[in-house]
Design a protein around this motif. Structure first.
Motif, PDB file in Angstrom:
ATOM      1  N   ALA B  79       0.259  -1.114   0.180  1.00 26.02           N
ATOM      2  CA  ALA B  79      -0.279   0.163   0.036  1.00 26.02           C
ATOM      3  C   ALA B  79       0.935   1.297   0.174  1.00 26.02           C
ATOM      4  N   ALA B  80       1.741   0.777   0.392  1.00 23.24           N
ATOM      5  CA  ALA B  80       2.890   2.201   0.633  1.00 23.24           C
ATOM      6  C   ALA B  80       4.009   2.459   0.020  1.00 23.24           C
ATOM      7  N   ALA B  81       4.124   1.066  -0.517  1.00 21.96           N
ATOM      8  CA  ALA B  81       5.550   0.966  -2.079  1.00 21.96           C
ATOM      9  C   ALA B  81       5.944   1.899  -2.992  1.00 21.96           C
ATOM     10  N   ILE B  82       6.904   2.829  -3.600  1.00 22.13           N
ATOM     11  CA  ILE B  82       7.017   2.698  -4.701  1.00 22.13           C
ATOM     12  C   ILE B  82       6.863   2.132  -5.767  1.00 22.13           C
ATOM     13  N   ALA B  83       6.312   1.184  -6.196  1.00 22.92           N
ATOM     14  CA  ALA B  83       7.033   0.919  -7.461  1.00 22.92           C
ATOM     15  C   ALA B  83       7.076   1.286  -8.450  1.00 22.92           C
ATOM     16  N   ASP B  84       7.845   0.801  -9.828  1.00 29.37           N
ATOM     17  CA  ASP B  84       8.579   1.129 -10.899  1.00 29.37           C
ATOM     18  C   ASP B  84       9.845   2.038 -10.073  1.00 29.37           C
ATOM     19  N   ALA B  85      10.492   1.670  -9.534  1.00 31.75           N
ATOM     20  CA  ALA B  85      11.292   2.386  -9.077  1.00 31.75           C
ATOM     21  C   ALA B  85      12.140   2.459  -9.849  1.00 31.75           C
ATOM     22  N   LEU B  86      12.807   4.104  -9.739  1.00 34.53           N
ATOM     23  CA  LEU B  86      14.298   3.720 -10.660  1.00 34.53           C
ATOM     24  C   LEU B  86      15.377   3.035 -10.194  1.00 34.53           C
ATOM     25  N   THR B  87      16.443   2.771 -10.748  1.00 34.09           N
ATOM     26  CA  THR B  87      17.574   2.255 -10.240  1.00 34.09           C
ATOM     27  C   THR B  87      18.324   2.569 -11.010  1.00 34.09           C
ATOM     28  N   LEU B  88      19.663   2.062 -10.501  1.00 36.02           N
ATOM     29  CA  LEU B  88      21.231   2.528 -11.388  1.00 36.02           C
ATOM     30  C   LEU B  88      21.607   1.279 -11.266  1.00 36.02           C
ATOM     31  N   GLY B  89      22.406   0.340 -12.333  1.00 39.63           N
ATOM     32  CA  GLY B  89      23.994  -0.165 -12.794  1.00 39.63           C
ATOM     33  C   GLY B  89      24.754  -0.076 -12.190  1.00 39.63           C
ATOM     34  N   VAL B 109      18.961   4.875  -3.649  1.00 44.03           N
ATOM     35  CA  VAL B 109      18.961   4.131  -4.918  1.00 44.03           C
ATOM     36  C   VAL B 109      19.270   3.131  -4.948  1.00 44.03           C
ATOM     37  N   PRO B 110      18.484   2.160  -5.478  1.00 42.92           N
ATOM     38  CA  PRO B 110      19.188   0.526  -5.728  1.00 42.92           C
ATOM     39  C   PRO B 110      19.860   0.321  -6.643  1.00 42.92           C
ATOM     40  N   VAL B 111      20.809  -0.960  -6.551  1.00 41.08           N
ATOM     41  CA  VAL B 111      22.014  -0.850  -7.804  1.00 41.08           C
ATOM     42  C   VAL B 111      21.157  -2.056  -8.189  1.00 41.08           C
ATOM     43  N   VAL B 112      20.693  -2.712  -9.485  1.00 36.07           N
ATOM     44  CA  VAL B 112      20.773  -3.825 -10.309  1.00 36.07           C
ATOM     45  C   VAL B 112      21.629  -4.717 -11.231  1.00 36.07           C
ATOM     46  N   GLU B 113      21.354  -5.858 -10.677  1.00 41.08           N
ATOM     47  CA  GLU B 113      22.147  -6.512 -12.364  1.00 41.08           C
ATOM     48  C   GLU B 113      21.885  -7.674 -13.031  1.00 41.08           C
ATOM     49  N   SER B 114      21.476  -7.898 -13.776  1.00 42.16           N
ATOM     50  CA  SER B 114      20.722  -9.004 -14.295  1.00 42.16           C
ATOM     51  C   SER B 114      19.739  -8.976 -13.855  1.00 42.16           C
ATOM     52  N   ALA B 115      18.829  -8.156 -13.482  1.00 41.45           N
ATOM     53  CA  ALA B 115      17.366  -8.555 -12.839  1.00 41.45           C
ATOM     54  C   ALA B 115      17.576  -8.466 -10.529  1.00 41.45           C
TER      55      ALA B 115
END
Lengths: 151, 295
Positions: B79-89, B109-115
Motif C-alpha cells: 500500500a505504501a511502496a513506490i512501484a517502478d522505482a528507478l535503479t542504477l547499474g 537508490v538500488p543498484v541492479v544487475e541482471s534483474a
C-alpha cells in the motif's frame, strides 16, 4: 625504524565518529598499513513476550552484526581507495574489554577513535576514549568527533 | 568513480506482503529511511519512511482522534511502496547516482544487475565520497608533528614515536617543553625579581639544550625545539594551534586524579588536532636511534 603496520580503528556507527577515518588515511599514507575497523555492540538479550521468546539473542546479534558490517563496508571503501588494507569486525560485549581483546589478538600497535563527547560537557571525552587512554597497553590516537578541524 | 565501488552490498529488504508495522520496525532497525521491496528475489519497489507516515493518522491531534488506530490496520508494504522505482547499474557513475537521488527526492537508490538487486547507494555513502574529496584537497600525510616533552617516564616513548612518524612522513618535528614559572615563584617567595628572572633564563637554556639532545643530528629530520611558559595544557594547545600541528604526541603518564585535571585528557579535549598518547615500552614507543630522553 618502527613503522605503523597494524592499526585498530574503533567506530560507533555515527557520522561524527568517522572523523578519525580521515586522520587514519593521512597517518597511513606511506606505511602500507593494515587497518582493522571495529564496531562494538552491547550484548543482546532475548526478547520475551510473557513466557514466549519473541527473538533470541543470537538472532538479534546476527541482525546487529549484519548491520554493523554493512556500515563498515562503506567506511572500508573510503580507506581502500587510498591503498590501505582494511578488514572489518563487529563484536559484542563490554566496549573497553572488547576493544583491548581485539587489539591484542590483532597485534595492533595503535588503537584509534574519535572521542564522542561534546566539548564543554563534564565528560567531554566519552567513556571509551577516557578508559582507553588510561588502560590501553599500546598507543592511542584520539581525534574529537566535534569542535576539531577535519583531516 | 563507479557506483559499484561505493555501494553497500549488505542491506535488508522487505516483501510486498509484509505488514506495514513490521516494515516500519525494519526501517528503524536498519537506521535508514528507504528499504527495497522484493518479490521472489526481484526488486519491485522502494519503501520510504515518509510514505508510511503518509498512511498513518493525521498529524493534527484533533483530527487524529477520529482516525482509525494505525497500528491495528491490516495495511501491507504494497500500500505504501513506490512501484517502478528507478535503479542504477553497477557501472553507473557517482554523478548519475547524485542526479537520480536529487531528481527523485530519494535517500537511497538500488543498484541492479541482471534483474537482481546487488547493492544500495545512500546519501550517506555519497556524503562519504564528498568528505573524501574535501579531505584530499588538503595535503595528504603529516606536515608537522609536535611532541610534548616533560622529561618524565613517558618522554622517551613520545619522542620515539614522534621521530618515527616524522621520518615516515618527512614531516617537521617540533619538541615542546613547558616551563611552569608560577611554581618556581611560589617555591622562592621573597627572592628578588632579578634572581627569579636569572633562574628562569638558566632553566630555559638548560631545557633547550636537553631538548636538542633528544634527537641525534644524524637523524636527517628537520627538528625544532620550543620552550613555552604557563599552564601546561593551555600552553601546549596554544603552540599546537600556532604551529598548525597535524599531530600532537605525548607520552602516557600514570593517572593521578588527586593532582588535579589530567593533562592528557585536557589535551585531547582541547587540542586543535588529534592526540597520540604513547605508552613506554609499546611498539610505537621504542626507537633505538633516539637519544636518552630522561635527561
Amino acid at each position: 625504524m618502527v613503522m605503523l603496520e597494524d592499526l585498530l580503528v574503533v567506530l560507533d556507527g555515527q557520522v561524527p565518529g568517522e572523523r578519525i577515518v580521515g586522520w587514519i588515511r593521512r597517518l597511513c599514507r606511506t606505511s602500507g598499513a593494515r587497518v582493522r575497523l571495529l564496531v562494538v555492540r552491547e550484548v543482546e538479550g532475548t526478547v520475551w513476550a510473557g513466557t514466549r521468546p519473541v527473538a533470541f539473542a543470537s538472532q538479534l546479534e546476527d541482525a546487529a552484526r549484519l548491520e554493523g558490517l554493512a556500515y563498515l563496508d562503506g567506511v572500508a571503501g573510503r580507506l581502500e581507495g587510498s591503498g590501505i588494507q582494511v578488514s572489518s569486525d563487529v563484536r559484542f560485549g563490554p566496549s573497553i574489554a572488547t576493544v583491548l581483546d581485539v587489539a591484542r589478538d590483532s597485534r595492533a600497535q595503535l588503537v584509534a577513535l574519535a572521542a564522542s563527547g561534546d566539548a564543554g560537557r563534564r565528560d567531554a571525552l566519552g567513556r571509551l576514549a577516557r578508559q582507553l587512554l588510561h588502560r590501553a597497553p599500546i598507543a592511542v590516537l584520539v581525534a574529537r568527533a566535534r569542535d576539531q578541524r577535519a583531516a | 568513480m563507479r557506483v559499484k565501488t561505493l555501494m553497500r552490498t549488505r542491506f535488508s529488504t522487505v516483501s510486498d506482503d509484509t505488514p506495514l508495522n513490521e516494515a516500519r520496525l525494519a526501517l528503524a532497525r536498519e537506521q535508514t529511511d528507504t528499504i527495497p521491496v522484493v518479490r521472489a528475489g526481484a526488486l519491485i519497489g522502494l519503501l520510504r519512511a515518509c510514505d508510511i507516515d503518509a498512511l498513518g493518522p493525521s498529524t493534527v491531534p484533533s483530527l487524529a482522534t477520529h482516525d482509525w488506530a494505525w497500528s491495528s490496520s491490516s495495511l501491507t508494504v504494497r500500500a505504501a511502496a513506490i512501484a517502478d522505482a528507478l535503479t542504477l547499474g553497477p557501472e553507473a557513475s557517482v554523478h548519475d547516482a547524485i542526479r537520480l537521488l536529487v531528481s527523485q527526492d530519494l535517500d537511497a537508490v538500488p543498484v541492479v544487475e541482471s534483474a537482481s538487486i546487488v547493492g544500495m547507494v545512500t546519501t550517506r555513502d555519497l556524503l562519504g565520497v564528498l568528505l573524501d574529496r574535501l579531505d584530499s584537497a588538503h595535503r595528504t600525510g603529516l606536515d608537522r608533528v609536535l611532541v610534548v616533552v616533560d622529561f618524565d617516564e613517558g618522554t622517551a616513548a613520545a619522542v620515539a614515536a614522534g621521530v618515527a612518524l616524522a621520518r615516515q612522513h618527512r614531516a617537521r618535528l617540533t619538541l615542546l617543553h613547558v616551563l611552569q614559572a608560577r611554581w618556581r615563584s611560589l617555591l622562592w617567595p621573597g627572592r628578588p625579581r632579578e634572581m627569579l628572572d636569572w633562574a628562569r633564563r638558566e632553566e630555559r637554556v638548560g631545557r633547550s639544550r636537553d631538548l636538542v639532545a633528544l634527537v641525534p643530528r644524524e637523524s636527517g629530520l628537520e627538528v625544532g625545539t620550543l620552550i613555552a611558559t604557563g599552564g601546561p595544557g593551555a600552553a601546549i594547545v596554544a603552540e599546537a594551534s600556532r604551529l598548525a600541528a597535524d599531530l600532537l604526541v605525548v607520552g602516557s603518564r600514570p593517572h593521578r586524579p588527586f593532582l588535579g585535571r589530567d593533562l592528557t585528557n585536557e589535551l585531547v579535549e582541547r587540542a586543535p588536532c588529534p592526540v597520540l598518547v604513547v605508552r613506554p615500552g609499546s611498539a610505537l614507543g621504542t626507537e633505538e636511534s633516539v637519544g636518552r630522553a630522561g635527561a
